[in-house]
Design a protein around this motif. Structure first.
Motif, short mmCIF file in Angstrom:
data_model
loop_
_atom_site.label_atom_id
_atom_site.label_comp_id
_atom_site.label_asym_id
_atom_site.label_seq_id
_atom_site.Cartn_x
_atom_site.Cartn_y
_atom_site.Cartn_z
N LEU A 314 0.83 -1.21 0.00
CA LEU A 314 0.00 0.00 0.00
C LEU A 314 0.86 1.25 0.00
CD1 LEU A 314 -2.74 1.44 0.31
CD2 LEU A 314 -2.49 1.17 2.78
N TRP A 315 1.87 1.29 0.89
CA TRP A 315 2.71 2.48 0.96
C TRP A 315 3.59 2.62 -0.28
CZ3 TRP A 315 0.66 5.35 4.36
CH2 TRP A 315 0.15 4.83 5.54
N ALA A 316 3.99 1.48 -0.88
CA ALA A 316 4.80 1.56 -2.09
C ALA A 316 4.00 2.07 -3.28
CB ALA A 316 5.39 0.19 -2.41
N GLY A 317 2.70 1.75 -3.33
CA GLY A 317 1.88 2.20 -4.44
C GLY A 317 1.36 3.62 -4.29
N ILE A 318 1.60 4.22 -3.12
CA ILE A 318 1.11 5.59 -2.93
C ILE A 318 1.83 6.56 -3.86
CG2 ILE A 318 1.14 7.51 -1.28
CD1 ILE A 318 0.33 5.61 0.88
N TRP A 319 3.15 6.36 -4.05
CA TRP A 319 3.90 7.29 -4.90
C TRP A 319 3.41 7.23 -6.35
CZ3 TRP A 319 6.46 11.50 -4.94
CH2 TRP A 319 7.26 11.85 -6.03
N SER A 320 3.23 6.00 -6.86
CA SER A 320 2.72 5.88 -8.23
C SER A 320 1.31 6.44 -8.35
CB SER A 320 2.75 4.42 -8.68
OG SER A 320 1.94 3.63 -7.81
N PHE A 321 0.52 6.29 -7.28
CA PHE A 321 -0.83 6.86 -7.31
C PHE A 321 -0.77 8.38 -7.37
CE2 PHE A 321 -4.31 8.69 -4.80
CZ PHE A 321 -5.39 8.30 -5.59
N ARG A 357 -6.10 1.92 -31.29
CA ARG A 357 -6.86 1.24 -30.25
C ARG A 357 -6.09 0.05 -29.69
NH1 ARG A 357 -12.95 1.14 -32.93
NH2 ARG A 357 -13.31 3.42 -32.81
N ASP A 358 -5.41 -0.69 -30.58
CA ASP A 358 -4.61 -1.83 -30.10
C ASP A 358 -3.48 -1.37 -29.19
OD1 ASP A 358 -6.25 -3.46 -31.55
OD2 ASP A 358 -4.90 -3.54 -33.31
N ALA A 359 -2.87 -0.27 -29.55
CA ALA A 359 -1.79 0.25 -28.71
C ALA A 359 -2.31 0.68 -27.33
CB ALA A 359 -1.10 1.43 -29.41
N GLU A 360 -3.49 1.27 -27.31
CA GLU A 360 -4.07 1.68 -26.03
C GLU A 360 -4.41 0.46 -25.17
OE1 GLU A 360 -7.42 4.07 -26.90
OE2 GLU A 360 -6.25 5.81 -27.57
N ASN A 361 -4.94 -0.59 -25.80
CA ASN A 361 -5.27 -1.80 -25.04
C ASN A 361 -4.01 -2.45 -24.46
OD1 ASN A 361 -8.00 -1.50 -25.59
ND2 ASN A 361 -7.89 -2.70 -27.49
N ARG A 362 -2.94 -2.49 -25.27
CA ARG A 362 -1.70 -3.06 -24.75
C ARG A 362 -1.15 -2.24 -23.57
NH1 ARG A 362 -0.67 -3.83 -30.32
NH2 ARG A 362 0.63 -1.93 -30.34
N LEU A 363 -1.25 -0.93 -23.68
CA LEU A 363 -0.77 -0.08 -22.59
C LEU A 363 -1.59 -0.29 -21.32
CD1 LEU A 363 1.09 2.17 -21.59
CD2 LEU A 363 -0.53 3.84 -22.53
N ILE A 364 -2.90 -0.45 -21.47
CA ILE A 364 -3.76 -0.67 -20.30
C ILE A 364 -3.43 -2.01 -19.65
CG2 ILE A 364 -6.15 -1.08 -19.58
CD1 ILE A 364 -6.98 1.00 -21.69
N ASP A 365 -3.23 -3.06 -20.49
CA ASP A 365 -2.88 -4.37 -19.92
C ASP A 365 -1.54 -4.31 -19.18
OD1 ASP A 365 -5.20 -5.33 -21.00
OD2 ASP A 365 -4.24 -6.09 -22.85
N GLN A 366 -0.59 -3.57 -19.73
CA GLN A 366 0.71 -3.47 -19.08
C GLN A 366 0.60 -2.76 -17.72
OE1 GLN A 366 3.60 -1.47 -21.48
NE2 GLN A 366 5.28 -1.75 -20.01
N GLU A 370 1.50 -4.28 -13.93
CA GLU A 370 2.39 -3.61 -12.98
C GLU A 370 1.67 -3.32 -11.66
OE1 GLU A 370 3.85 -0.14 -14.86
OE2 GLU A 370 5.17 -1.21 -16.27
N TRP A 371 0.42 -2.97 -11.73
CA TRP A 371 -0.33 -2.68 -10.49
C TRP A 371 -0.54 -3.94 -9.66
CZ3 TRP A 371 -1.60 1.65 -8.10
CH2 TRP A 371 -2.54 1.58 -7.08
#
Length: 373
Positions: A314-321, A357-366, A370-371
């Motif tokens: 939780l604390w590690a993901g705060i910075w990315s948030f 659209r394909d590039a956006e979908n790949r970016l969302i999956d990536q 990571e999350w």
């Protein structure tokens, strides 16, 4: 610069806790050894719920010339009617009287300015006591006492009247007899030698010293005030004379005032207030959370490194948030900025739209992967 390891973090937390404990002990020692500051005309009951009383608004104050009187504070002395006593009483609470008094019977000139209650009879001023601000709560009443006034007993004028009263049919009067005797004594003194005169002077000096010692040990007048609570705000503070003892040594008064009612005690400077208590509780809770979480993660979950911290993910993901939130806010604000007028390039080919659209979908999956990690 490398971040400290968890073992070092634990050591630092322990040292901080020990240091805080030592500082608290030192502060408690200094507070206990320091002499308490007593505020005049203020009292806190030691029994029951610890009621707080403040009679300072009833104290008459002296207003210097050219200045305005303080709002809500009396500027004149209180007067209590003596009724059958024959004299009225002028007094003030927890402070000397506003009116200056002079020629007080039985008191040195330096003490005239400290007289807090007195009465006048036949041109003489008799003090009932010197200023004192020590209030004593007794149940629902407050008690204030003045002491160190004029010597007890009736005045000299009254004693002389009783001593010289002789009916008209008497063969002689005491004062006439005393006059004859004084003339004879003066003639005898004139015929005495110088040695006898010296002896008389020595005797007079001894008598004066005895009188001074007698005045020091002599009983003096005192006044006792009993304050009663009167919650009617339209009724002013009033004092009434109750009585005195046969020796005219102790005088008793009753005072009704709205300030004699118990109120909430204000915050004292230097004491722990509500904000300080909340800060202490918050600090202790954070310390328990960190130390307890590290102990649990290390012993139960067998975590090592920074993952020993409680809720590490939780604390590690705060910075990315925070970074993502900043990006969203800046992009939203950028849309509100007006752009220059003109033509814009439009992508008319459907294949280009499909690739975007394909590039956006790949970016969302990536980002999702990571999350989850």
């Amino acid at each position: 610069m490398h971040p400290p390891t968890p073992s070092r973090a634990l050591l630092l937390c322990a040292l901080a806790a020990l240091g805080g404990k030592a500082v608290a002990e030192e502060s408690s020692k200094t507070t206990t050894t320091s002499t308490p500051v007593v505020t005049p005309c203020v009292a806190t009951a030691t029994t029951g719920a610890g009621a707080f009383f403040d009679l300072r608004p009833d104290t008459a104050v002296v207003v210097p010339e050219g200045e305005k009187p303080p709002k809500g504070s009396p500027v004149d002395d209180y007067v209590a009617r003596g009724w059958d006593y024959g004299s009225n009483f002028t007094l003030n609470f927890c402070s000397p009287v506003v009116k200056e008094v002079e020629d007080v019977v039985g008191l040195d000139k330096d003490l005239w300015k400290n007289v807090s209650a007195y009465y006048e009879t036949k041109g003489k001023v008799y003090a009932l006591g010197l200023s004192d601000g020590n209030l004593v709560p007794r149940g629902r009443k407050l008690v204030l006492q003045y002491s160190g006034g004029s010597p007890c007993g009736v005045s000299d004028e009254k004693s002389k009247e009783k001593r010289w009263e002789v009916h008209d049919g008497a063969t002689y009067k005491y004062h006439e007899y005393d006059d004859d005797e004084s003339e004879d004594s003066e003639s005898r003194r004139a015929s005495k030698d110088k040695d006898e005169d010296d002896e008389d002077e020595d005797r007079k000096d001894k008598d004066k010293e005895k009188e001074k010692e007698k005045l020091k040990t002599q009983r003096r007048k005192s006044a006792t005030f009993s304050f009663l609570c009167d919650r009617d705000p339209d009724t002013p503070t009033a004092a009434s004379f109750v009585g005195t003892d046969p020796d005219e040594c102790a005088y008793f008064f009753e005072v009704r005032s709205m300030h004699a009612c118990s109120i909430a005690e204000p915050h004292k400077p230097g004491s722990v207030g509500p904000g300080s208590v909340f800060a202490i509780i918050f600090f202790i809770a954070v310390l328990v959370y960190v130390v307890g979480g590290i102990f649990y993660q290390r012993t139960v979950a067998h975590a090592r490194g920074w993952r020993q911290l409680p809720n590490y993910s939780l604390w590690a993901g705060i910075w990315s948030f925070i970074v993502d939130l900043f990006t969203i806010l800046t992009s939203s604000c950028g849309r509100l900025i007006p752009r220059g007028r003109g033509y814009h390039t439009l992508s008319g080919s459907p294949s280009g739209r499909r690739h975007s659209r394909d590039a956006e979908n790949r970016l969302i999956d990536q980002l999702d992967e990571e999350w989850d990690d």
